[in-house]
Design a protein around this motif. Structure first.
Motif, mmCIF file in Angstrom:
data_model
loop_
_atom_site.group_PDB
_atom_site.id
_atom_site.type_symbol
_atom_site.label_atom_id
_atom_site.label_comp_id
_atom_site.label_asym_id
_atom_site.label_seq_id
_atom_site.Cartn_x
_atom_site.Cartn_y
_atom_site.Cartn_z
ATOM 1 N N TRP A 131 -5.309 -3.837 -1.920
ATOM 2 C CA TRP A 131 -3.450 -2.949 -1.511
ATOM 3 C C TRP A 131 -2.649 -3.882 -0.628
ATOM 4 C CZ3 TRP A 131 -1.663 -0.916 3.142
ATOM 5 C CH2 TRP A 131 -1.371 -0.472 3.093
ATOM 6 N N GLN B 162 -1.407 -8.061 8.469
ATOM 7 C CA GLN B 162 -0.103 -8.667 8.217
ATOM 8 C C GLN B 162 0.424 -9.546 7.591
ATOM 9 O OE1 GLN B 162 1.629 -6.698 11.200
ATOM 10 N NE2 GLN B 162 0.942 -7.800 13.208
ATOM 11 N N ALA C 265 12.860 1.464 1.483
ATOM 12 C CA ALA C 265 12.259 1.848 1.869
ATOM 13 C C ALA C 265 13.163 2.708 2.830
ATOM 14 C CB ALA C 265 11.638 0.464 2.766
ATOM 15 N N ALA D 143 4.431 -7.960 6.026
ATOM 16 C CA ALA D 143 4.030 -6.934 5.333
ATOM 17 C C ALA D 143 2.473 -6.853 5.801
ATOM 18 C CB ALA D 143 3.443 -7.785 3.369
ATOM 19 N N PRO E 74 1.536 -2.337 -8.041
ATOM 20 C CA PRO E 74 2.270 -1.795 -6.921
ATOM 21 C C PRO E 74 3.361 -1.262 -7.317
ATOM 22 C CG PRO E 74 3.238 -4.533 -7.148
ATOM 23 C CD PRO E 74 1.545 -3.792 -8.402
ATOM 24 N N ARG F 120 10.667 -1.374 0.136
ATOM 25 C CA ARG F 120 9.808 -1.522 -0.386
ATOM 26 C C ARG F 120 8.659 -1.350 -1.799
ATOM 27 N NH1 ARG F 120 5.812 3.885 2.311
ATOM 28 N NH2 ARG F 120 4.537 2.976 2.792
ATOM 29 N N SER G 114 4.610 -1.346 -2.615
ATOM 30 C CA SER G 114 3.288 -1.179 -1.952
ATOM 31 C C SER G 114 1.931 -0.764 -2.881
ATOM 32 C CB SER G 114 3.700 0.064 -1.033
ATOM 33 O OG SER G 114 2.591 0.720 -0.482
ATOM 34 N N ASP H 158 1.432 -3.122 1.553
ATOM 35 C CA ASP H 158 2.583 -2.941 1.650
ATOM 36 C C ASP H 158 3.889 -3.904 2.390
ATOM 37 O OD1 ASP H 158 4.810 -0.716 2.112
ATOM 38 O OD2 ASP H 158 3.621 0.435 3.882
#
Length: 652
Positions: free
Chosen positions: A579, A554, A614, A571, A609, A601, A603, A581
């Motif tokens: 990938w 993250q 969010a 993130a 993406p 968000r 993602s 988020d």
């Protein structure tokens, strides 16, 4: 008076036969002596002097010497025939005998025995076996406790070997009385060199020839044989024997050798040529496959490695070196400032030092049989020995390096190998305009793995340039970022270590640009309904902290301060799946009066993406709240983060 002359005459008559007989007797003695000499001279060839010479040689060398047979054939050229000669090894040697001679024949000019140096011809020999070695406590067996032998110095037992690093430091044996040898023919012989560590290097000598006209003419020397089972041919032109007898002057030679497709030349001098020591001169080596060279070295190669090298070669005592060198290894040009080997003392490993610079280095071509055609499959085993031999201290550099699918420039590496540890003192390179500086170590771990630890600093990483190189779609942030990172992993290969590493990093920017739509979208500014923002807003600072394990981690916290507002984010990402988020929102005090500051968000996959609002969930609030914590950063990363203006806005 008349009778006196008769008396004198009678006395003289009596003395005359006595003088005659004395003369005859003296002549007879001389004749007998001469006849004895002639008979002895004629019969001396039937006498076996072997046992006598063996006893004398034992006393002179301080080493047991046995001579089974030695015959002498007189004449203007004195011929010696020896058989069954054995010279004992020193205590602690690997075999009982150092020298074993089946047959040796030589002719010596008789007059040169009285006033030297000796002149020798027709030297022939066969089944001669010589073992040259250092015992485990590093005593050389080729040094004798000599007595009354010109050209030999008495060895000093238990004297530690000196650190000799240049030919002029080698103390040569006295060569002033060395004989002139006109011709030599040797067959079916060998010389074995055994190191203190027990490694053996055997030179098989099928045929040896030496020829020269006289003491002032050059010497031709040829060898047809093998080294460690690999066929070798040598052809040398040496300076005359008159030059060899000049002890304190280096002796010149030109040596050409070939073993399969491996060819080499040496053009230089030796301060101690009889012991092949104190060598200094120009050397060249070339092979299209390197297989003969590796066979000689006792190594195996999975692929052909063409090699061409030239430089200045030095061998002095335990020291071997090539300097001022240049060459090409598998189409990679290189310059050798130094490549040296110091043989280890008793119980110690050898030491290797290298300072080599490449023009362009393609690492893929050395890794695996198909490294060039399948660069993404290139890898490097992390093999760390607890008892390495040799120890290594290396400096490598290259204007360009290709490894895996990456192409670097201005690369340099300073590294060392010590027991249980491979240390990288400095690694620097440039990639896509960015610069990397790193240091670290690879330590031995359990189950054949290695523990990798490193610190990395990246500077001037252009976001858009790296985005295009990695195949990502355009991102709304432009500018250059810097990064400080620590990483650790316990794996078997380099690629596995990179993929599975534990990483803590801080990313910072001091100037850049962010698409205004990001700030307005992050702040949920309702003015966007009437006026769509265009262009970018200046970024005054950016700070992000990233942690990951095995490519999954993250980015927490992240903060971007712009002229239109301050953005906070965190993130999650998975580099293996490509990938991520991302959740981000703006700080209410920094945005306009129409901003709702609702988190957004982003993602999905790196290449495609999706963006949405969010959910304002407990999890989201918890993730954003974590952006206020930086206390868990490693010291080096934290110090780097503290220099960024955004740190003050994040730190508690």
């Amino acid at each position: 008076m008349t009778q006196q002359p008769e008396t004198v005459s009678s006395a003289k008559s009596a003395k005359r036969p006595l003088r005659f007989w004395l003369l005859c007797g003296g002549a007879g003695v001389c004749g007998v002596a001469a006849a004895s000499v002639v008979v002895g001279w004629m019969t001396v060839s039937h006498v076996n002097f072997g046992p006598f010479v063996g006893r004398r040689a034992t006393a002179m060398l301080g080493r047991d010497v046995s001579v089974e047979s030695l015959s002498v054939t007189p004449g203007r050229w004195l011929k010696l025939d020896l058989g069954g000669v054995k010279v004992a090894n020193i205590p602690g040697g690997s075999k009982p005998d150092m020298v074993d001679v089946g047959h040796l024949s030589v002719e010596i000019k008789l007059s040169t025995l009285l006033h030297g140096p000796m002149l020798v011809r027709h030297v022939t020999g066969s089944d001669i076996h010589v073992l040259v070695e250092r015992t485990p406590d590093r005593h050389p067996n080729w040094r004798f406790k000599t007595k009354d032998i010109p050209g030999e110095a008495s060895a000093k037992p238990h004297e530690p070997a000196a650190d000799i690093t240049s030919p002029d430091q080698v103390v040569p044996d006295d060569r002033s009385s060395y004989p002139t040898v006109l011709d030599v023919q040797m067959h079916n012989s060998d010389v074995t060199y055994r190191t203190a560590h027990g490694s053996e290097f055997r030179s098989t000598l099928n045929t040896i020839t030496l020829n020269t006209k006289d003491a002032s003419s050059p010497v031709s020397f040829t060898v047809d044989g093998a080294y460690n089972g690999q066929p070798v041919q040598l052809d040398a032109t040496l300076q005359p024997f008159d030059a060899l007898r000049q002890t304190h002057k280096p002796y010149g030679m030109v040596v050409k050798g070939q073993s399969g497709d491996f060819k080499f030349t040496f053009d230089g001098t030796a301060t101690d040529p009889l012991n092949a020591d104190g060598l200094s001169g120009a050397v060249t080596a070339e092979t299209p496959t390197s297989h003969p060279l590796m066979t000689i070295a006792g190594m195996d190669l999975p692929q052909d490695i063409p090699l061409h090298m030239e430089g200045q070669f030095t061998h002095a005592g335990n020291f071997w070196a090539v300097t001022q060198g240049k060459g090409v290894v598998k189409n990679n040009s290189m310059t050798i400032t130094q490549a040296s080997l110091m043989e280890g003392e008793r119980g110690k490993p050898d030491q290797v030092k290298a300072d080599v610079a490449f023009d362009q280095l393609n690492v893929n071509s050395f890794l695996g049989k198909d490294g060039a055609s399948n660069p993404s499959g290139a890898d490097m085993v992390l093999d760390v020995s607890s008892n390495p031999d040799p120890l290594i201290d290396a400096k490598l550099s290259a204007k360009g390096v290709t490894y895996n699918v990456y192409h670097f420039s201005d690369a340099s590496l300073s590294a060392s190998v010590t027991p249980g540890l491979m240390a990288v003192r400095n690694l620097s390179l440039a990639y896509l305009g960015a610069t990397l500086k790193a240091s670290g170590k690879i330590a031995a771990a359990e189950k054949g793995n290695a523990r990798v630890q490193g610190d990395v600093a990246l500077a001037k990483v252009d976001i858009d340039r790296f985005r295009r190189a990695l195949g990502f779609k355009p991102v709304p942030l432009l500018g250059q970022v810097d990064m400080q990172m620590t990483a650790s992993a316990t794996q078997h290969t380099l690629n596995a270590a990179v993929q599975k590493a534990d990483i803590a990093a801080a990313v910072a920017m001091t100037s850049g640009a962010l698409d205004k739509k990001i700030i307005q979208a992050a702040s949920a500014d309702i003015s966007m309904l009437f006026n769509k923002p265009k262009g970018a807003t200046d970024v005054s600072c950016l700070l992000g902290v990233v942690s990951s394990h095995g490519g999954v981690g993250q980015a927490l916290p992240m903060r971007i301060k712009t002229a239109d507002g301050t953005l906070s984010a965190n993130a999650r990402f998975d580099l293996n799946r490509r990938w991520f988020d991302l959740i981000f929102s703006t700080q209410g005090k920094t945005t306009g009066r129409f901003a709702l500051d609702i988190p957004v968000r982003v993602s999905g996959s790196f290449s495609n993406p999706s963006i949405s609002l969010a959910k304002w969930s407990a999890d989201g609030r918890a993730m954003l709240a974590q952006s206020e914590r930086l206390n868990t950063l490693p010291a080096g990363v934290k110090q780097f983060a503290q220099r960024n203006a955004c740190y003050r806005a994040i730190a508690p």
